[in-house]
Design a protein around this motif. Sequence first.
Motif: not given
Length: 142
Positions: A57-69
Motif C-alpha cells: 500500500v505504501i509503495r503504491t501511494m509513493y508510485d502514484r504520487a511520483k507519477s502524478t507530479v
Amino acid sequence: MMFTHIVVAYDGSEPAKRALNAATEIALKFNSQVDVIHVVDTLILAANGVSPIPDEVIRTMYDRAKSTVEEAASSLSAKGVKVKAVTLDGDPANSILEYATKNGADLIVAGSRGLSTLKRIMLGSVSTRLVTDSRIPVLVVK
C-alpha cells in the motif's frame, strides 16, 4: 513583487490542477522555477484504523504520487517552464513549508479543498495551515 521560485502543492485533484495552472501563469510571466510537490501522508491511514500499513500500500501511494507530479512537471516543461517534480512524505502542510524554506521558494501555491466550516475547525485544511504558518506569500486557488 517578482516570484522566482514557486512551490505548488499538487495531488492531481481539481483544486490542485487549478493551482498548477495559476502557478504556470505566474512562472511564465516571471520566468520562475516551479517545484511541483506531492506529499504522501501514510499517517492518515493509521489515523483511520489501518495499521500496520502493508508495504504494498505504501509503495503504491509513493508510485502514484511520483507519477502524478511527473505528469504535471512534464506539462509545465512543455510550456517552457523550469520545473522540478518532488515527492515527499509526512504531514502535508509541514512538509511543504519545510521544503519551501529549505529551497528558497518565494511563493507557495495550493488549491482550496472547500472544507465545511465545521471540518475546517476540527481538522484544519492544508491550505489553511499553509496560509497561517508560512513566512512567504501563499496563493490559495479556488
